[in-house]
Design a protein around this motif. Structure first.
Motif, PDB file in Angstrom:
ATOM      1  N   TYR A  21       0.826  -1.213   0.000  1.00 23.12           N
ATOM      2  CA  TYR A  21       0.000   0.000   0.000  1.00 23.12           C
ATOM      3  C   TYR A  21       0.860   1.263   0.000  1.00 23.12           C
ATOM      4  CZ  TYR A  21      -4.446  -2.370   0.643  1.00 23.12           C
ATOM      5  OH  TYR A  21      -5.564  -3.131   0.447  1.00 23.12           O
ATOM      6  N   ILE A  22       1.943   1.249   0.740  1.00 27.11           N
ATOM      7  CA  ILE A  22       2.836   2.415   0.765  1.00 27.11           C
ATOM      8  C   ILE A  22       3.458   2.637  -0.607  1.00 27.11           C
ATOM      9  CG2 ILE A  22       4.966   3.346   1.779  1.00 27.11           C
ATOM     10  CD1 ILE A  22       2.438   3.462   3.572  1.00 27.11           C
ATOM     11  N   LEU A  23       3.897   1.569  -1.251  1.00 25.86           N
ATOM     12  CA  LEU A  23       4.455   1.684  -2.596  1.00 25.86           C
ATOM     13  C   LEU A  23       3.417   2.231  -3.568  1.00 25.86           C
ATOM     14  CD1 LEU A  23       6.778   1.174  -4.599  1.00 25.86           C
ATOM     15  CD2 LEU A  23       5.836  -1.114  -4.933  1.00 25.86           C
ATOM     16  N   ALA A  24       2.206   1.701  -3.507  1.00 31.94           N
ATOM     17  CA  ALA A  24       1.135   2.205  -4.379  1.00 31.94           C
ATOM     18  C   ALA A  24       0.850   3.673  -4.079  1.00 31.94           C
ATOM     19  CB  ALA A  24      -0.130   1.372  -4.199  1.00 31.94           C
ATOM     20  N   GLY A  25       0.824   4.036  -2.801  1.00 30.36           N
ATOM     21  CA  GLY A  25       0.569   5.432  -2.424  1.00 30.36           C
ATOM     22  C   GLY A  25       1.645   6.376  -2.916  1.00 30.36           C
ATOM     23  N   LEU A  26       2.897   5.952  -2.799  1.00 33.35           N
ATOM     24  CA  LEU A  26       3.992   6.801  -3.279  1.00 33.35           C
ATOM     25  C   LEU A  26       3.934   6.976  -4.795  1.00 33.35           C
ATOM     26  CD1 LEU A  26       6.936   5.522  -1.053  1.00 33.35           C
ATOM     27  CD2 LEU A  26       5.741   7.725  -0.898  1.00 33.35           C
ATOM     28  N   LEU A  27       3.652   5.898  -5.509  1.00 35.82           N
ATOM     29  CA  LEU A  27       3.544   6.000  -6.968  1.00 35.82           C
ATOM     30  C   LEU A  27       2.371   6.885  -7.378  1.00 35.82           C
ATOM     31  CD1 LEU A  27       4.300   2.318  -8.045  1.00 35.82           C
ATOM     32  CD2 LEU A  27       5.757   4.327  -8.356  1.00 35.82           C
ATOM     33  N   LEU A  28       1.266   6.781  -6.658  1.00 36.84           N
ATOM     34  CA  LEU A  28       0.095   7.595  -6.995  1.00 36.84           C
ATOM     35  C   LEU A  28       0.292   9.063  -6.643  1.00 36.84           C
ATOM     36  CD1 LEU A  28      -2.660   5.085  -5.900  1.00 36.84           C
ATOM     37  CD2 LEU A  28      -2.210   5.866  -8.241  1.00 36.84           C
ATOM     38  N   CYS A  29       1.122   9.353  -5.649  1.00 44.36           N
ATOM     39  CA  CYS A  29       1.358  10.742  -5.235  1.00 44.36           C
ATOM     40  C   CYS A  29       2.345  11.477  -6.129  1.00 44.36           C
ATOM     41  CB  CYS A  29       1.844  10.781  -3.789  1.00 44.36           C
ATOM     42  SG  CYS A  29       0.529  10.559  -2.592  1.00 44.36           S
ATOM     43  N   ILE A  30       2.871  10.820  -7.142  1.00 45.79           N
ATOM     44  CA  ILE A  30       3.818  11.481  -8.045  1.00 45.79           C
ATOM     45  C   ILE A  30       3.152  12.652  -8.755  1.00 45.79           C
ATOM     46  CG2 ILE A  30       5.146  11.176 -10.174  1.00 45.79           C
ATOM     47  CD1 ILE A  30       5.863   8.376  -9.178  1.00 45.79           C
ATOM     48  N   ILE A  32      -0.094  15.462  -9.119  1.00 48.37           N
ATOM     49  CA  ILE A  32      -1.022  16.191  -8.259  1.00 48.37           C
ATOM     50  C   ILE A  32      -2.400  15.544  -8.295  1.00 48.37           C
ATOM     51  CG2 ILE A  32      -2.221  18.394  -7.979  1.00 48.37           C
ATOM     52  CD1 ILE A  32       0.362  19.750  -8.907  1.00 48.37           C
ATOM     53  N   ILE A  33      -2.809  15.072  -9.442  1.00 52.39           N
ATOM     54  CA  ILE A  33      -4.123  14.435  -9.566  1.00 52.39           C
ATOM     55  C   ILE A  33      -4.185  13.140  -8.758  1.00 52.39           C
ATOM     56  CG2 ILE A  33      -5.699  13.348 -11.223  1.00 52.39           C
ATOM     57  CD1 ILE A  33      -4.646  15.360 -13.287  1.00 52.39           C
ATOM     58  N   GLY A  34      -3.067  12.468  -8.601  1.00 49.35           N
ATOM     59  CA  GLY A  34      -3.040  11.191  -7.896  1.00 49.35           C
ATOM     60  C   GLY A  34      -2.934  11.291  -6.386  1.00 49.35           C
ATOM     61  N   ILE A  35      -2.771  12.496  -5.844  1.00 49.55           N
ATOM     62  CA  ILE A  35      -2.584  12.642  -4.397  1.00 49.55           C
ATOM     63  C   ILE A  35      -3.761  12.084  -3.590  1.00 49.55           C
ATOM     64  CG2 ILE A  35      -2.368  14.334  -2.523  1.00 49.55           C
ATOM     65  CD1 ILE A  35      -0.435  15.877  -4.334  1.00 49.55           C
ATOM     66  N   PRO A  36      -5.029  12.346  -3.953  1.00 51.65           N
ATOM     67  CA  PRO A  36      -6.119  11.740  -3.171  1.00 51.65           C
ATOM     68  C   PRO A  36      -6.076  10.217  -3.188  1.00 51.65           C
ATOM     69  CG  PRO A  36      -6.986  13.455  -4.601  1.00 51.65           C
ATOM     70  CD  PRO A  36      -5.552  13.256  -4.970  1.00 51.65           C
TER      71      PRO A  36
END
Length: 130
Positions: A21-30, A32-36
């Motif tokens: 989950y942390i890896l997925a979260g970090l990749l998604l936070c790259i 601005i649209i993926g931050i939520p």
């Protein structure tokens, strides 16, 4: 009992699912649209790290944006994380001691597929979800 189950969970599968989950979260936070989406991954990751003593309830104020977010989440990260829960759940169910943990893993699949419109609350709060 919750603490004992959480410690066993942490050793057998919780830490690895948390890292996913942390890896997925970090990749998604790259982006601005993926931050939520990344924040949702971090929230569920903490739940996957220490699940006993908490539960998932539907938020009554969730609307159409949650539905759209869930569809995007499902495509971007949800199915990978759900596959991790399925794999570890099956592996845990191969032993008698691991069956309750495997069932707990299967209970995490719906929130890993569609996290928006859901809230993680403590089971100690008797009015949670009302």
């Amino acid at each position: 009992m919750k603490t004992i189950l959480n410690v066993i969970w942490l050793v057998l599968c919780g830490f690895w699912m948390f890292l996913g989950y942390i890896l997925a979260g970090l990749l998604l936070c790259i982006t601005i649209i993926g931050i939520p989406f990344g924040l949702a991954a971090f929230r569920i990751g903490l739940y996957a790290l220490w699940p006993f003593g908490h539960r998932v309830v539907d938020r009554r104020d969730a609307g159409a944006p949650s539905c759209v977010g869930n569809v995007l989440w499902l495509v971007l990260a949800g199915w990978w994380l759900a596959l991790g829960h399925i794999t570890t759940g099956i592996a845990l169910c191969l032993t008698i001691i691991g069956i309750p943990l495997g069932i707990a893993n299967f209970k995490l699949i719906p929130v890993s597929l569609m996290p928006f419109g859901k809230e993680i609350v403590s089971t100690d709060d008797q009015f949670a979800g009302w």
